[in-house]
Motif scaffolding. Structure first.
Motif, PDB file in Angstrom:
ATOM      1  N   GLU B 105       0.809  -1.221   0.000  1.00  0.00           N
ATOM      2  CA  GLU B 105       0.000   0.000   0.000  1.00  0.00           C
ATOM      3  C   GLU B 105       0.842   1.270   0.000  1.00  0.00           C
ATOM      4  O   GLU B 105       0.580   2.200  -0.758  1.00  0.00           O
ATOM      5  N   THR B 106       1.853   1.302   0.868  1.00  0.00           N
ATOM      6  CA  THR B 106       2.626   2.539   0.980  1.00  0.00           C
ATOM      7  C   THR B 106       3.717   2.644  -0.090  1.00  0.00           C
ATOM      8  O   THR B 106       4.063   3.747  -0.519  1.00  0.00           O
ATOM      9  N   GLY B 107       4.245   1.498  -0.540  1.00  0.00           N
ATOM     10  CA  GLY B 107       5.336   1.515  -1.529  1.00  0.00           C
ATOM     11  C   GLY B 107       5.022   2.342  -2.766  1.00  0.00           C
ATOM     12  O   GLY B 107       5.779   3.255  -3.117  1.00  0.00           O
ATOM     13  N   PRO B 108       3.898   2.039  -3.453  1.00  0.00           N
ATOM     14  CA  PRO B 108       3.590   2.797  -4.672  1.00  0.00           C
ATOM     15  C   PRO B 108       3.387   4.298  -4.416  1.00  0.00           C
ATOM     16  O   PRO B 108       3.713   5.116  -5.272  1.00  0.00           O
ATOM     17  N   VAL B 109       2.846   4.647  -3.236  1.00  0.00           N
ATOM     18  CA  VAL B 109       2.640   6.063  -2.929  1.00  0.00           C
ATOM     19  C   VAL B 109       3.996   6.754  -2.750  1.00  0.00           C
ATOM     20  O   VAL B 109       4.215   7.874  -3.239  1.00  0.00           O
ATOM     21  N   LEU B 110       4.915   6.080  -2.068  1.00  0.00           N
ATOM     22  CA  LEU B 110       6.259   6.633  -1.896  1.00  0.00           C
ATOM     23  C   LEU B 110       6.964   6.784  -3.242  1.00  0.00           C
ATOM     24  O   LEU B 110       7.636   7.776  -3.502  1.00  0.00           O
ATOM     25  N   ALA B 111       6.777   5.788  -4.117  1.00  0.00           N
ATOM     26  CA  ALA B 111       7.395   5.848  -5.440  1.00  0.00           C
ATOM     27  C   ALA B 111       6.856   7.036  -6.238  1.00  0.00           C
ATOM     28  O   ALA B 111       7.621   7.760  -6.890  1.00  0.00           O
ATOM     29  N   ALA B 112       5.545   7.252  -6.147  1.00  0.00           N
ATOM     30  CA  ALA B 112       4.934   8.383  -6.857  1.00  0.00           C
ATOM     31  C   ALA B 112       5.457   9.713  -6.306  1.00  0.00           C
ATOM     32  O   ALA B 112       5.731  10.651  -7.064  1.00  0.00           O
ATOM     33  N   LEU B 113       5.620   9.781  -4.982  1.00  0.00           N
ATOM     34  CA  LEU B 113       6.165  10.983  -4.347  1.00  0.00           C
ATOM     35  C   LEU B 113       7.577  11.286  -4.854  1.00  0.00           C
ATOM     36  O   LEU B 113       7.899  12.427  -5.181  1.00  0.00           O
ATOM     37  N   LEU B 114       8.403  10.243  -4.915  1.00  0.00           N
ATOM     38  CA  LEU B 114       9.792  10.442  -5.328  1.00  0.00           C
ATOM     39  C   LEU B 114       9.872  10.829  -6.808  1.00  0.00           C
ATOM     40  O   LEU B 114      10.597  11.750  -7.185  1.00  0.00           O
ATOM     41  N   ARG B 115       9.090  10.143  -7.637  1.00  0.00           N
ATOM     42  CA  ARG B 115       9.039  10.516  -9.052  1.00  0.00           C
ATOM     43  C   ARG B 115       8.604  11.966  -9.211  1.00  0.00           C
ATOM     44  O   ARG B 115       9.171  12.725  -9.992  1.00  0.00           O
ATOM     45  N   GLY B 116       7.580  12.336  -8.475  1.00  0.00           N
ATOM     46  CA  GLY B 116       7.070  13.702  -8.540  1.00  0.00           C
ATOM     47  C   GLY B 116       8.135  14.708  -8.145  1.00  0.00           C
ATOM     48  O   GLY B 116       8.309  15.749  -8.789  1.00  0.00           O
ATOM     49  N   ALA B 117       8.873  14.378  -7.092  1.00  0.00           N
ATOM     50  CA  ALA B 117       9.916  15.281  -6.597  1.00  0.00           C
ATOM     51  C   ALA B 117      10.999  15.505  -7.649  1.00  0.00           C
ATOM     52  O   ALA B 117      11.660  16.544  -7.670  1.00  0.00           O
ATOM     53  N   LEU B 118      11.177  14.516  -8.520  1.00  0.00           N
ATOM     54  CA  LEU B 118      12.247  14.603  -9.500  1.00  0.00           C
ATOM     55  C   LEU B 118      11.832  15.322 -10.767  1.00  0.00           C
ATOM     56  O   LEU B 118      12.657  15.769 -11.543  1.00  0.00           O
ATOM     57  N   THR B 119      10.523  15.404 -10.979  1.00  0.00           N
ATOM     58  CA  THR B 119      10.074  15.969 -12.239  1.00  0.00           C
ATOM     59  C   THR B 119       9.464  17.359 -12.061  1.00  0.00           C
ATOM     60  O   THR B 119       9.442  18.143 -12.991  1.00  0.00           O
ATOM     61  N   ASP B 120       9.004  17.639 -10.865  1.00  0.00           N
ATOM     62  CA  ASP B 120       8.327  18.905 -10.638  1.00  0.00           C
ATOM     63  C   ASP B 120       9.076  19.645  -9.535  1.00  0.00           C
ATOM     64  O   ASP B 120       9.272  19.126  -8.438  1.00  0.00           O
TER      65      ASP B 120
END
Lengths: 204, 204
Positions: B105-120
């Motif tokens: 449950e938390t893994g994909p949310v953390l992954a989305a957060l990190l991806r977001g941090a890198l692109t925006d």
């Protein structure tokens, strides 16, 4: 100039053609992997003659490097890292890696590559293929005399996790104070980590 | 229900309003930082009454957590990491971090957060502010008895570089064999690294 032909009305030698070859090459290397990809396959996808690809980019390996747009020569890098006593491998690896990222010309290109790998699945696979083929395999060959051969791939990816994490926090997200620490301090701090991952006891 | 008022014709309580408060909060926290941001400032930016923000999100800290969309309670995390003998801090940190990423449950949310941090850029600053405020500061408080207080920020960001690198290669880029190594093996391997960065000799 040779007698290569542009097909389907496309002019050979235009920068469009060059670009289309690179796009087809990225797609092929990322989806099929380096080994299974042939110049012929890329030529068909890009709708050009294979000879034109060779003329523009040289060998398959040179085309691969052009497709990845890695701003350094991997062979030189590996040479720098692996030449010297095995017990300072971690230090040379940290120093070489950070020097490339600290450098005003190569640093931004590496940052763009890493950002791209994280946002675009194709680019991600290409970077992974590049890492496995151009970096991990070569470092692994040098490690084979030092540690159990079966352990080499895990050791190399663990070392990579420390280095990619540094790249991420120091150069891309710019977490302070890490982003401002002097090069030598970071090298001295992470070198023992890399050394342990690469050549330390196998129960780590 | 209280007597709070929707302003400029916007209906209070609509999910649009909630969303606009979060957008304004992300913008404010990312650009001005946590300390300089007030609920009043966010209320003005979102064109709502401050009482409505308190009603929806509670305190400024709760609003910050909602804006970051961090899928775990940072206080619980820090408690887990810092409760126990100092010499196994690295192990608890590695275990807690990897458990969150390994969790379906938390893994994909953390992954989305990190991806977001890198692109925006805004998301990047928000994650940085979150890390500094919710994680680094709290871990730092617990480290203050163990090491020189001045060294704490560098130590924490160095440990973070190893952890973020693991997240990147194991869960996002999925470099093998690292992506498939058992949880316990990764924890046992990186724990000494984290322990050394956090509490090791200061010449490291």
């Amino acid at each position: 100039m040779t007698d290569r032909r542009g097909r389907r009305g496309r002019r050979p030698g235009s920068s469009d053609t060059r670009q289309e070859i690179l796009v087809a090459a990225r797609e092929a290397f990322a989806t099929a992997g380096y080994d299974a990809t042939t110049i012929r396959r890329i030529a068909i996808a890009a709708q050009v003659d294979a000879a034109l690809i060779h003329h523009y980019f040289g060998t398959k390996e040179q085309l691969f490097l052009a497709a990845v747009q890695f701003p350094l020569n991997p062979v030189d890098l590996i040479e720098k890292i692996t030449t010297g006593p095995p017990e300072s491998l971690g230090e040379r690896l940290a120093d070489t890696f950070l020097s490339a990222w600290d450098h005003p010309e190569t640093g931004p290109v590496l940052a763009a590559l890493l950002r791209g790998a994280l946002t675009d699945r194709l680019s991600g696979r290409l970077v992974q293929e590049f890492f496995a083929r151009q970096i991990a395999q070569r470092v692994g060959e040098r490690l084979a005399d030092l540690v159990d051969r079966d352990e080499v791939p895990a050791r190399v990816t663990l070392a990579a996790s420390q280095l990619f994490g540094l790249a991420l926090l120091r150069y891309i997200l710019r977490f302070e104070p890490l982003a401002s620490l002097p090069h030598e301090v970071v090298v001295a701090t992470v070198a023992p980590t890399l050394q342990r991952y690469l050549t330390g006891d196998s129960d780590r």
